[in-house]
Structures are given as structure tokens and as C-alpha cells.
Design a protein around this motif. Structure first.
Motif, mmCIF file in Angstrom:
data_model
loop_
_atom_site.group_PDB
_atom_site.id
_atom_site.type_symbol
_atom_site.label_atom_id
_atom_site.label_comp_id
_atom_site.label_asym_id
_atom_site.label_seq_id
_atom_site.Cartn_x
_atom_site.Cartn_y
_atom_site.Cartn_z
ATOM 1 N N GLU A 76 -1.378 -4.298 5.213
ATOM 2 C CA GLU A 76 -1.355 -4.150 6.401
ATOM 3 C C GLU A 76 -0.413 -3.672 6.744
ATOM 4 N N ILE A 77 -0.365 -3.184 8.187
ATOM 5 C CA ILE A 77 1.107 -1.652 8.433
ATOM 6 C C ILE A 77 1.380 -2.033 9.472
ATOM 7 N N PHE A 78 3.034 -1.627 9.012
ATOM 8 C CA PHE A 78 4.192 -1.894 9.938
ATOM 9 C C PHE A 78 4.801 -0.723 9.542
ATOM 10 N N ASP A 79 5.868 -1.171 11.449
ATOM 11 C CA ASP A 79 6.821 0.551 10.862
ATOM 12 C C ASP A 79 8.202 -0.496 10.309
ATOM 13 N N GLN A 80 8.948 0.162 10.164
ATOM 14 C CA GLN A 80 9.902 0.706 9.056
ATOM 15 C C GLN A 80 11.314 -0.593 9.515
ATOM 16 N N ASP A 81 11.419 -0.948 10.587
ATOM 17 C CA ASP A 81 11.530 -2.370 10.590
ATOM 18 C C ASP A 81 10.517 -3.840 10.497
ATOM 19 N N GLY A 82 9.719 -4.107 10.311
ATOM 20 C CA GLY A 82 8.934 -4.676 9.890
ATOM 21 C C GLY A 82 7.732 -5.333 11.117
ATOM 22 N N LYS A 83 7.946 -4.549 12.012
ATOM 23 C CA LYS A 83 7.480 -5.009 13.422
ATOM 24 C C LYS A 83 5.313 -4.898 12.669
ATOM 25 N N TYR A 84 4.720 -5.847 13.189
ATOM 26 C CA TYR A 84 3.413 -5.652 12.372
ATOM 27 C C TYR A 84 2.490 -5.042 13.312
ATOM 28 N N ILE A 85 2.281 -3.638 13.264
ATOM 29 C CA ILE A 85 0.882 -3.117 13.827
ATOM 30 C C ILE A 85 0.181 -2.862 13.549
ATOM 31 N N ARG A 86 -0.883 -3.435 12.203
ATOM 32 C CA ARG A 86 -2.314 -3.832 12.615
ATOM 33 C C ARG A 86 -2.855 -4.099 10.710
ATOM 34 N N GLU A 87 -4.032 -4.478 10.554
ATOM 35 C CA GLU A 87 -4.526 -4.527 9.579
ATOM 36 C C GLU A 87 -6.168 -3.611 9.426
ATOM 37 N N VAL A 88 -6.204 -3.827 7.888
ATOM 38 C CA VAL A 88 -7.530 -2.985 8.040
ATOM 39 C C VAL A 88 -8.247 -3.478 6.290
ATOM 40 N N LYS A 89 -9.839 -4.187 6.265
ATOM 41 C CA LYS A 89 -9.986 -5.083 5.591
ATOM 42 C C LYS A 89 -11.172 -4.434 4.402
ATOM 43 N N TYR A 90 -10.773 -5.265 3.650
ATOM 44 C CA TYR A 90 -11.666 -4.276 2.372
ATOM 45 C C TYR A 90 -12.328 -5.805 1.459
ATOM 46 N N ALA A 91 -13.821 -5.057 0.795
ATOM 47 C CA ALA A 91 -14.145 -5.418 0.087
ATOM 48 C C ALA A 91 -13.394 -5.304 -1.311
ATOM 49 N N GLY A 92 -13.531 -6.330 -2.212
ATOM 50 C CA GLY A 92 -12.622 -6.413 -4.052
ATOM 51 C C GLY A 92 -11.285 -6.525 -3.207
ATOM 52 N N VAL A 93 -10.342 -5.964 -4.608
ATOM 53 C CA VAL A 93 -9.139 -6.737 -4.333
ATOM 54 C C VAL A 93 -8.676 -5.406 -4.007
ATOM 55 N N PRO A 94 -7.591 -4.946 -2.563
ATOM 56 C CA PRO A 94 -7.137 -3.690 -3.096
ATOM 57 C C PRO A 94 -5.790 -3.853 -3.686
ATOM 58 N N CYS A 95 -4.894 -2.436 -4.575
ATOM 59 C CA CYS A 95 -3.955 -2.644 -4.868
ATOM 60 C C CYS A 95 -2.826 -1.712 -4.744
ATOM 61 N N ALA A 96 -3.529 -0.805 -5.209
ATOM 62 C CA ALA A 96 -2.588 0.795 -4.927
ATOM 63 C C ALA A 96 -2.785 1.956 -3.866
ATOM 64 N N LEU A 97 -1.631 2.456 -3.513
ATOM 65 C CA LEU A 97 -2.137 3.590 -1.936
ATOM 66 C C LEU A 97 -2.049 5.186 -3.096
ATOM 67 N N ASP A 98 -2.107 6.073 -2.755
ATOM 68 C CA ASP A 98 -1.631 7.432 -2.820
ATOM 69 C C ASP A 98 -1.831 7.741 -1.080
ATOM 70 N N ILE A 99 -0.743 8.024 -0.270
ATOM 71 C CA ILE A 99 -1.390 8.670 1.521
ATOM 72 C C ILE A 99 -0.957 10.275 1.233
ATOM 73 N N GLY A 100 -1.830 10.875 1.724
ATOM 74 C CA GLY A 100 -1.978 12.899 1.254
ATOM 75 C C GLY A 100 -1.971 12.862 2.143
ATOM 76 N N LYS A 101 -1.932 14.110 2.755
ATOM 77 C CA LYS A 101 -1.894 15.414 4.304
ATOM 78 C C LYS A 101 -3.326 15.003 5.251
ATOM 79 N N GLU A 102 -4.067 14.967 3.853
ATOM 80 C CA GLU A 102 -5.727 14.764 4.182
ATOM 81 C C GLU A 102 -5.645 13.466 4.583
#
Length: 318
Positions: free
Chosen positions: A227-253
Motif C-alpha cells: 500500500e502506498i501513502f503520502d507522508q500525511d497518511g493519505k492512501y494513494i494506491r496498492e499493488v498486489k503480489y503472490a507470496g508474502v511481501p516482506c520488505a523493500l529497497d527502493i533505488g533510482k531505477e
């Protein structure tokens, strides 16, 4: 005797890691093969250093890798070539979970069983503790209660604001999964979330990262989504996946995500679309008991903390 001890440790790790009972959560994400391969024994440590099961990994501004683990030596530091430097943090944690490093080199850690968040100096001194050790509850300034309920991960905004996800136990009536926002000094600002499947709610608010636009990406594990939010907690959108999404590293590309008990490392584009995957459940090189947390080095090497198999896996481009 060593085999029996190792088996017991792995079984204990699996128990603590709360493997899903729903078999649908163990189905891996279908994707082309990622062009990365695993490296055997990437982080050798001196005899006598007890790292235990690895909970999280993070890089500082010098390219040094820090591993937060569940052994007696809770934090280990390695240089940019993977050479062991030091171990510290003995006695600080009950069940360590998340690790992030701010621009000043301070380590922000979560303890999912002690219900605390600690800020440590680069020397390992405790500078700030949020929450009360051993006491779970609600963060409610009006009522004068300042408690976490199983804090999981941390993200640090460009202005120094701190975001913390909490609520590690899945299932109806379990915990209070949400995002809590604090300023750089630990002053509470707001929170949002709660248990549910609808937009803005969570089953397990686990991993957390901030993209280049300043948006917060929260891995809602058992709901199989980000789930994606702005920094005030406003909901923007979601992306669904198979499995159990645990953690992220967001890079430039690209974004790299670990997929829990499905045993995968996933490559995503900056919109969250899956591009490629590698890994499977197991205990060999490139296999996972639980692909739990992830960090990408300045060289593009990918390190994954495995909270069940105890090891940190390293992947390099073919």
C-alpha cells in the motif's frame, strides 16, 4: 550433537518467524529469472561471534553493511568488501526486527517482542528509546499512553521525520497494525491504519520504504500487497503480489523486494510491477527459510536477511 543443535535452532527460528498456515501465501510470484546469482558464505565472522538468525540488513553512507540479528552479538558491521569489523549491541534486544541508518550514521532499530524502537549512535550508545520495554499497547497522546504493539520497520524522510510500522501478528483480533509518524526527536505526530483488508488498513504492516517522490510504500504481508501513502497518511494506491511481501529497497531505477516464506528476491519497476525473480524455499545457497529484509549496496550487490536459516544471502549480477 552439532546437527541436533542446528536442527533445533532452525526449528525455533521457523516458529518465531510465524510461517503462514494458509498455503496460498506460500505460492511464489511468477516472473522471469532475475540475472543475479547467490554467493556462498559472503560474510565470514571470527570464531566466537554469535550473530544468530539475521533479522535485517542496512548500509551506511560509507558502504559498510550492518546486520541486525537475534544472537548474542545483535549488531555486526562489515566493510565495503564484506570484511568483519566489529560486533556490538549485546543485551539490548529481546527479538530484534528492523534496522535503518540515518544520514548521521545513527542506527534506528525495532524490537518486535520488547515493543520498543531504539536510536543508537554509530558507537552503539542508546540515544533514544521510544515505547516501554516489555509493554504493548496504544500510542495515544491524549490518554497519556505511549506504547507500541510489535514495531516492525522504520523509514526516515528527507526532513528527518520517522515512520514506524507495527503489528507483526497476523489474523483477526491480533495486534494493531498501523503506521506511526514522529519527528526527528521522537515527538509523536500522527498514526493511521488498523486491522482490515480495505484500502488503508493492514493485516501485518511489515516493511516500509520511501520513494523519490516522498511516498511511503508499506508491505502488507498477509494481505499480499504493497500500500502506498503520502507522508500525511493519505492512501494513494496498492499493488498486489503472490507470496508474502516482506520488505523493500527502493533505488533510482528499480525496486527490490523480498517475498518471505515464498523464498524469493523480486525485481520491480518504480511502479511496483514485477520484472524478475530468483530464489526458492530451502536452506542452500540462494534459497530461503524466510526472505525477511533486504539492502542493496552502492556496488549493486543485494543482501537478504533470512530470519529462519540464520544466514545473510548475497546476490551479485551474473
Amino acid at each position: 550433537m552439532k546437527t541436533i543443535a542446528l536442527t533445533a535452532l532452525l526449528a525455533a527460528g521457523a516458529l518465531l518467524a510465524q510461517k503462514p498456515t494458509n498455503p496460498a501465501l506460500l505460492v511464489p510470484q511468477e516472473a522471469p529469472l532475475l540475472d543475479y546469482v547467490a554467493v556462498a558464505n559472503p560474510l565470514p565472522v571470527p570464531e566466537g561471534v554469535n550473530m544468530g538468525a539475521s533479522a535485517a540488513v542496512a548500509f551506511d553512507s560509507h558502504g559498510h553493511l550492518y546486520v541486525l540479528s537475534r544472537g548474542a552479538d545483535a549488531i555486526t558491521e562489515f566493510d565495503e568488501n564484506g570484511k568483519f569489523i566489529r560486533a556490538f549491541g549485546q543485551g539490548l534486544f529481546v527479538r530484534s526486527h528492523g534496522l535503518r541508518i540515518d544520514k548521521d550514521g545513527n542506527l534506528w532499530t525495532t524490537d518486535v517482542s520488547a515493543h520498543t524502537v531504539m536510536k543508537l549512535s554509530p558507537k552503539g550508545e542508546v540515544l533514544l528509546t521510544l515505547g516501554t520495554k516489555g509493554k504493548a499497547g496504544e500510542w495515544n497522546e491524549a490518554a497519556g499512553t505511549r506504547l507500541f504493539n510489535e514495531p516492525n520497520d522504520i523509514a526516515i524522510a528527507a526532513n528527518g521525520d520517522i515512520f514506524i510500522t507495527q503489528g507483526h501478528t497476523p489474523g483477526a483480533g491480533k495486534g494493531d497494525p498501523r503506521v506511526l509518524k514522529f519527528d526527528k526527536d521522537g515527538k509523536f505526530i500522527k498514526s493511521w491504519g488498523g486491522k482490515g483488508t480495505e484500502p488503508g488498513k493492514f493485516d501485518v504492516a511489515h516493511g516500509l520504504a520511501i520513494d523519490a517522490k516522498g511516498l511511503l510504500w508499506v508491505t502488507d504481508r498477509e494481505n499480499q500487497r504493497i500500500e502506498i501513502f503520502d507522508q500525511d497518511g493519505k492512501y494513494i494506491r496498492e499493488v498486489k503480489y503472490a507470496g508474502v511481501p516482506c520488505a523493500l529497497d527502493i533505488g533510482k531505477e528499480n525496486i527490490y523486494m523480498v517475498n518471505g516464506f515464498a523464498g524469493q528476491l523480486l525485481k520491480l519497476d518504480l511502479d511496483g510491477k514485477v520484472l524478475a525473480a530468483v530464489g526458492k524455499p530451502g536452506n542452500g545457497v540462494g534459497e530461503f527459510g524466510e526472505a525477511h529484509f533486504i539492502a542493496v549496496s552502492p556496488k549493486g550487490e543485494i543482501y537478504v536477511a533470512d530470519s529462519v536459516n540464520r544466514a545473510v544471502q548475497k546476490f551479485v549480477k551474473k
